[in-house]
Each structure stands twice: as C-alpha cells, then as structure tokens.
Design a protein around this motif. Structure first.
Motif, short mmCIF file in Angstrom:
data_model
loop_
_atom_site.label_atom_id
_atom_site.label_comp_id
_atom_site.label_asym_id
_atom_site.label_seq_id
_atom_site.Cartn_x
_atom_site.Cartn_y
_atom_site.Cartn_z
N MET A 162 0.84 -1.19 0.00
CA MET A 162 0.00 0.00 0.00
C MET A 162 0.88 1.25 0.00
O MET A 162 1.98 1.24 0.56
N LYS A 163 0.36 2.30 -0.59
CA LYS A 163 1.05 3.59 -0.59
C LYS A 163 0.51 4.43 0.56
O LYS A 163 -0.68 4.75 0.61
N ILE A 164 1.40 4.77 1.49
CA ILE A 164 1.01 5.46 2.72
C ILE A 164 1.67 6.83 2.75
O ILE A 164 2.89 6.95 2.54
N GLY A 165 0.87 7.85 3.03
CA GLY A 165 1.38 9.21 3.03
C GLY A 165 1.34 9.83 4.41
O GLY A 165 0.38 9.66 5.16
N VAL A 166 2.40 10.56 4.74
CA VAL A 166 2.47 11.28 6.02
C VAL A 166 2.71 12.77 5.71
O VAL A 166 3.84 13.18 5.41
N PRO A 167 1.65 13.58 5.73
CA PRO A 167 1.82 15.01 5.46
C PRO A 167 2.35 15.75 6.69
O PRO A 167 2.28 15.25 7.82
N LYS A 168 2.85 16.92 6.46
CA LYS A 168 3.28 17.78 7.57
C LYS A 168 2.05 18.36 8.24
O LYS A 168 1.12 18.83 7.57
N GLU A 169 2.01 18.33 9.57
CA GLU A 169 0.89 18.91 10.29
C GLU A 169 0.93 20.43 10.17
O GLU A 169 1.98 21.04 10.34
N ILE A 170 -0.22 21.01 9.85
CA ILE A 170 -0.25 22.46 9.62
C ILE A 170 -1.17 23.19 10.59
O ILE A 170 -1.39 24.39 10.46
N LYS A 171 -1.71 22.47 11.57
CA LYS A 171 -2.47 23.14 12.62
C LYS A 171 -1.51 23.99 13.45
O LYS A 171 -0.33 23.65 13.61
N ASN A 172 -2.03 25.09 14.01
CA ASN A 172 -1.20 26.03 14.75
C ASN A 172 -0.34 25.34 15.81
O ASN A 172 -0.86 24.65 16.68
N ASN A 173 0.98 25.53 15.71
CA ASN A 173 1.94 25.01 16.67
C ASN A 173 1.84 23.51 16.90
O ASN A 173 2.08 23.01 17.99
N GLU A 174 1.48 22.78 15.87
CA GLU A 174 1.47 21.32 15.95
C GLU A 174 2.77 20.79 15.36
O GLU A 174 2.99 20.86 14.15
#
Length: 365
Positions: free
Chosen positions: A1-13
């Motif tokens: 499977m192709k699994i993606g981990v994006p950068k968290e963009i919620k404030n100060n996360e």
C-alpha cells in the motif's frame, strides 16, 4: 500500500504521524511510504532519517495526498486540506468529529474512509490510541496549570507544593480516567493536595489504592463540584465520553464562586470541553480570562512536547497501520473489532452514533 504522512499544519502542531522507526517497519513489509519534506523536523526527525528508513520524500502536501491510498496523521485535517482528500482514501488520525460540525460535513462530502484514533476501542473499553496522548496531556495539565497560577500571568500566586510553614496548593480533578490519574500523579509529586471526582466507584477505589494519602476521592455531582471549586486553586477537566461531546460539568455561573486567579485546564477541549466557558486556544495564545478565572484550553497540548508525543503515538498506532496496509481497511476492520470501532465516516455515511448525537442529527448509516 502507498502510505502518506503530510506535515501537520495546525497552529503550533509539531508532531508527525510516523517516526523513522515506524517507516522502517512499513517498508520492511513492502509498503511504500511518502513523507512530506520537513514533516518530522518539529519532532526531531529529519528527512535524512526518513530516507535512511526507506521513505520517499515529497516536496508538497498536495503530492502526498495525491499519491497515497492511506494518510496517517496526528491531528484532524483543517480547511485547506479538505479538497486534497478524495473518495475511498483512508485517513487515519485523531478527528474528534463531535467538536466540529464543519469538519464532519467536509469529510462526509469527501467520501473518504475516516478512522479516528480516539474511538478505536478494545473489548474491555480501553482506548489504546488515545491513552498515550491522554497520559501526556494529563501530566502537562499540572505543568501548565502550575505555571499559570503565577501572579504575572494573572493566577492566584500559589506555589502548588507550598513551602515549610505554608500549606500546599489544592488541585481538583474532574474524572479519574487516564488524564485524571496522570494529573494526580504529577500534582501529588509536587506536594499539592489533590481531590479527584468521578462517578465510577471502581475508578475511585483504584485511585485510593495507588495514590498517597494527600490524594483524596469523592463521588462526583454538582453539589460536590460547587463545594470544591470555592477552595481549589487549579481545576483540571479530564472527562471523556468516547467519540461524543463532553458534558459541561462546570457551568458559566460557577465561575463566580471561584476565587480570582483560579486556573482551569480543560483537557477535554478536543471533545467540546467539560467547562461551559471553554473555547479552543493554541500554544501561541493559550489562555483567556473570564470573571477573573484563567482558562487554559489548548486543543493539542501534547504538541508542545512533540518528540515524546510522536514516539509514544507511533508505538501504539503502528500495529494498526500495518494491519490496514496489509489487509485493506475492510478486511482489517472485519478481523479486528477494536479497529472497526474506529470507523467514523465511510464513503459519505456517518457510522458513529456519538457524533450524530452531538449535532442533534437523527440517524446514522
């Protein structure tokens, strides 16, 4: 499977969905992992660490979402991510849908498969993917509460542990679950006097068995809550109803019964809060004052200690990520009931009753 981990963009996360060690296990099992560039830096993990573990680094969040069959995150998607989520894509993260109708409607519209960490529930009622972050948040609640009791930050000017000749501060904890137990440990360790309220006598007996004598228990109810808020310096809200909105145990009028400078820390803020005057805040602007009572209601408290939190989270999520990747969400959920309870939204249908009840909706799929 192709699994993606994006950068968290919620404030100060600053947390990230997988550590390099987690990526290594997935790649070892012949899965492809895409990591957005710099996604792990806030937690102390760098692109080179992920490359060494076998990940592919992609430059943008759009590329990660577009190339992945499953997204592994920490916090719920925010508005700019909604258009990136597509039909049939599995999104595995903390959602806390009951606190946001807009998010719920957006995920219904996306027709994605939304599996919420916070509602993955074992047969014994335990919440394995929520526990480590509750442990972090419970301990941080005392750390932050002690700081905001300081007078320059408009607190009462009380040192929780006291000093010789001066009595210690008093901490009231609502809820004897994971948050409450961890908060009590920290407060007791500082030498504070601690009172824990709960309606579960089994939990109260457990607290009595494991805690020192300056941690006392009482059955929870409005009478006892009103009695204690008049004399306690720091009040921790740690009540949880899995997947549903937290009950308001401290109402607006109760603030007038508290002493000026009392500090409230509502750890239940992700689920709407157990204090009526709660509204989500950020690490950038964590507090506000109503009726001279300091409110600390940061919605991602563990994000302030991202290394500890990311490692603790990957420790518990990785076995489920591996199952989803190996078997696909349908087979994995069919074979593991705990994971099936994590299903909140499937192909445009709401399948978790607590969320419907939070919004007054009549039915679920």
């Amino acid at each position: 499977m192709k699994i993606g981990v994006p950068k968290e963009i919620k404030n100060n996360e600053n947390r990230v969905g997988l550590t390099p060690a987690g990526v290594f296990e997935l790649v070892k099992n012949r899965h492809q992992v895409y990591i957005q560039a710099t996604a792990g830096e806030g937690s102390g993990f760098f692109d080179a660490d992920y490359i060494a573990a076998g990940a592919v680094i992609l430059s943008s969040i759009e590329e990660v979402y577009a190339g992945s069959e499953m997204i592994v995150k920490v916090k719920e998607p925010i508005a700019q991510e909604y258009p990136l989520i597509r039909e049939g894509q599995v999104v595995f993260t903390y959602f806390h849908f009951a606190s946001s109708e807009d998010l719920t409607l957006a995920m219904l519209k996306s027709r994605a498969v939304c599996i919420a960490y916070e509602t993955v529930e074992e047969a014994d009622g335990s919440l394995p993917l929520l526990i480590p972050m509750s442990e972090v948040a419970g301990r941080m609640a005392i750390q932050q509460g002690a700081k905001y009791l300081e007078k320059p930050i408009k607190g009462r000017g009380v040192l929780l542990g006291g000093v010789p000749g001066v009595p210690p501060g008093k901490v009231l904890i609502l809820g004897a679950g994971t948050v409450g137990i961890q908060a009590a440990k920290m407060a007791a360790g500082l030498g504070a006097h601690v009172t824990i309220l709960d309606i579960n006598m089994k939990r109260l007996r457990y607290v009595n068995d494991i805690m020192p004598s300056h941690v006392v228990t009482e059955f929870s109810g409005e009478y006892n809550i009103r009695k204690h808020i008049r004399t306690h310096d720091l009040i921790i809200g740690g009540v949880l109803i899995p997947g549903a909105k937290a009950p308001s145990l401290i109402t607006r009028d109760m603030l007038g019964e508290m002493r000026p400078g009392t500090v409230l820390v509502d750890v239940a803020v992700d689920q709407g809060g157990c204090i009526e005057t709660t509204r989500p805040t950020t690490h950038e602007d964590p507090t506000y004052i109503i009726d001279d009572v300091v409110h600390y209601c940061v919605a991602n408290m563990p994000g302030a200690v991202p290394y500890t939190s990311t490692v603790a989270l990957t420790n518990v999520t990785l076995p489920y990520v591996l199952q989803l990747a190996e078997k696909g969400w349908e087979k994995a959920c069919a074979q593991r009931p705990a994971l099936a309870r994590g299903l909140n939204i499937v192909h445009g249908d709401l399948v978790y009753r607590g969320i419907a009840e939070a919004f007054g909706w009549n039915a679920i799929a």
